[in-house]
Design an enzyme around this catalytic site. Structure first.
Site, PDB file in Angstrom:
ATOM      1  N   ARG A 239      20.608   8.557   1.844  1.00 33.60           N
ATOM      2  CA  ARG A 239      21.949   8.971   2.222  1.00 33.60           C
ATOM      3  C   ARG A 239      22.835   8.912   0.977  1.00 33.60           C
ATOM      4  O   ARG A 239      22.685   8.016   0.144  1.00 33.60           O
ATOM      5  CB  ARG A 239      22.539   8.044   3.299  1.00 33.60           C
ATOM      6  CG  ARG A 239      21.923   8.189   4.684  1.00 33.60           C
ATOM      7  CD  ARG A 239      22.267   9.530   5.329  1.00 33.60           C
ATOM      8  NE  ARG A 239      21.735   9.645   6.684  1.00 33.60           N
ATOM      9  CZ  ARG A 239      20.554  10.195   6.989  1.00 33.60           C
ATOM     10  NH1 ARG A 239      19.780  10.675   6.046  1.00 33.60           N
ATOM     11  NH2 ARG A 239      20.165  10.283   8.253  1.00 33.60           N
ATOM     12  N   GLU A 268      28.886  15.948   2.694  1.00 28.44           N
ATOM     13  CA  GLU A 268      28.000  17.108   2.904  1.00 28.44           C
ATOM     14  C   GLU A 268      28.669  18.091   3.865  1.00 28.44           C
ATOM     15  O   GLU A 268      29.301  17.639   4.820  1.00 28.44           O
ATOM     16  CB  GLU A 268      26.656  16.636   3.472  1.00 28.44           C
ATOM     17  CG  GLU A 268      25.909  15.771   2.471  1.00 28.44           C
ATOM     18  CD  GLU A 268      24.567  15.237   3.010  1.00 28.44           C
ATOM     19  OE1 GLU A 268      24.204  15.562   4.151  1.00 28.44           O
ATOM     20  OE2 GLU A 268      23.921  14.484   2.279  1.00 28.44           O
ATOM     21  N   HIS A 287      20.144  18.615   1.771  1.00 27.62           N
ATOM     22  CA  HIS A 287      19.664  17.665   2.797  1.00 27.62           C
ATOM     23  C   HIS A 287      18.554  18.287   3.655  1.00 27.62           C
ATOM     24  O   HIS A 287      18.720  18.472   4.870  1.00 27.62           O
ATOM     25  CB  HIS A 287      20.840  17.186   3.675  1.00 27.62           C
ATOM     26  CG  HIS A 287      20.566  15.872   4.348  1.00 27.62           C
ATOM     27  ND1 HIS A 287      21.542  14.949   4.648  1.00 27.62           N
ATOM     28  CD2 HIS A 287      19.399  15.316   4.772  1.00 27.62           C
ATOM     29  CE1 HIS A 287      20.996  13.900   5.245  1.00 27.62           C
ATOM     30  NE2 HIS A 287      19.690  14.106   5.337  1.00 27.62           N
TER      31      HIS A 287
HETATM   32  C1  DGY Z   1      16.887  11.915   8.646  1.00 22.51           C
HETATM   33  O1  DGY Z   1      16.067  12.166   9.537  1.00 22.51           O
HETATM   34  O2  DGY Z   1      17.575  10.893   8.649  1.00 22.51           O
HETATM   35  C2  DGY Z   1      16.996  12.930   7.584  1.00 22.51           C
HETATM   36  O3  DGY Z   1      17.955  12.596   6.655  1.00 22.51           O
HETATM   37  C3  DGY Z   1      17.259  14.276   8.197  1.00 22.51           C
HETATM   38  O4  DGY Z   1      16.692  15.257   7.373  1.00 22.51           O
END
Ligand code: DGY
Length: 329
Positions: A239, A268, A287
């Site tokens: 993240r 984002e 992402h």
């Molecule tokens: C998640 O599943 O947490 C990912 O970041 C989504 O792509």
């Protein structure tokens, strides 16, 4: 008897949600590829028995306070930092995520990003497309070797382990740091646990896969980038807020580290004008860690299954708040 009301915050393929449509009245936010506006979500949640959310939706106290009937939130992600899980738990709401089905896909993308960043694949492809390739040259777009180097994985959960497994194919030395030691992974893969500072100091590739929590927010900051090798390549597929982006930018500009591959950002979608995105030694992705068609469909199906199970008073398959009881609501 009226069917339970389910609100899905993004348009999803019909096949994936068909089984849920048989047991519930399903409403989908229908704007193609646009996040649901907050005011629409606040309105929908008033009547919803279940929500199928994306990581872009903030499921906070304000939203939950306006959701008198809500029994389950199924988040289309393994991460759930967009949800106030403690508050949902207090309200007796089940919170579900999508682990396991995305492990290998996300590990593949992590390794793809690592290779692309190390070997300057994006820059090189653009170079050809822009017609800039005029002659072969000995050090043309020379990058960094990956094989036989040291990879340091911060966050050794299932995805971390799958990345480590891929690293063995490149005959890399594998260090990792995790809240708790993963002895089983050490035995299976032959990786070594080390304190955080040792991992970032010794590794050629530092791969961040740790979940976003109060403890990991800003974990990669000015101090940590200074500790890394000047040749280090930093990869983030967890993240954005785990990284102090200004510190990372400065480290890249000052040559404290060599390059970064980023699939996630503090805000984002990230702007094309964001300082990090403008750097030639940054590979920026939107992402897409778990974004293969097969995996995203599997994630959707898992979300729908979890909703169906909770709405029929059964235990969901992948529950985040394990203390959630079936007797509530
Ligand atoms: C998640 O599943 O947490 C990912 O970041 C989504 O792509």
């Amino acid at each position: 008897m009226t069917k339970p009301y389910v609100f899905i915050t993004r348009k999803l393929p019909k096949e994936a949600i068909q089984p849920l449509m048989e047991v519930a009245e399903v409403h989908i936010w229908n704007e193609e590829d646009k996040a649901v506006p907050r005011e629409v979500l606040l309105e929908e949640v008033k009547k919803a028995d279940a929500l199928l959310t994306m990581l872009s939706e903030k499921v906070d106290k304000e939203l939950l306070d306006g959701a008198p009937k809500l029994k389950v939130i199924a988040n289309l992600a393994v991460g759930f930092d967009n949800i106030d899980v403690d508050y949902a738990n207090q309200m007796g709401i089940a919170v579900c995520n999508t682990p396991d089905v995305l492990t290998d896909t996300t590990a593949d993308l992590t390794f793809a990003l690592l290779l692309a960043t190390a070997r300057r694949v994006v820059e090189a492809a653009e170079y050809v497309k822009k017609g800039e390739w005029k002659s072969w040259s000995p050090l043309l777009l020379a990058g960094h070797d990956v094989h036989h180097k040291t990879i340091g994985i911060v966050g050794m959960g299932k995805i971390g382990e799958a990345v480590a497994k891929r690293a063995t194919g490149f005959e890399m030395d594998i260090l990792y740091h995790n809240r708790s030691r993963n002895v089983a992974a050490e035995e299976r893969i032959g990786c070594s646990y080390a304190p955080f500072n040792e991992v970032i100091e010794k590794s050629d590739f530092i791969v961040c896969l740790t979940p976003l929590t109060e403890e990991t927010k800003g974990l990669f900051n000015q101090e940590s980038f200074k500790k890394m090798k000047k040749s280090a390549v930093f990869i983030n597929v967890s993240r954005g807020p785990v990284v102090d982006e200004e510190a990372l930018y400065q480290a890249l500009v000052d040559g404290e580290i060599a390059a970064a591959g980023l699939d996630v950002f503090v805000k984002e979608p990230v702007e094309a004008s964001h300082p990090l995105v403008t750097l030639p030694n940054v590979v920026a992705l939107p992402h897409i860690g778990s974004s293969s068609t097969e995996t995203r469909v599997a994630m959707m199906e898992l979300c729908c299954k979890n909703i169906e199970l909770v709405l029929t008073h059964k235990q969901p398959k992948t529950l985040v708040n394990k203390e959630w009881g079936l007797s509530v609501k």
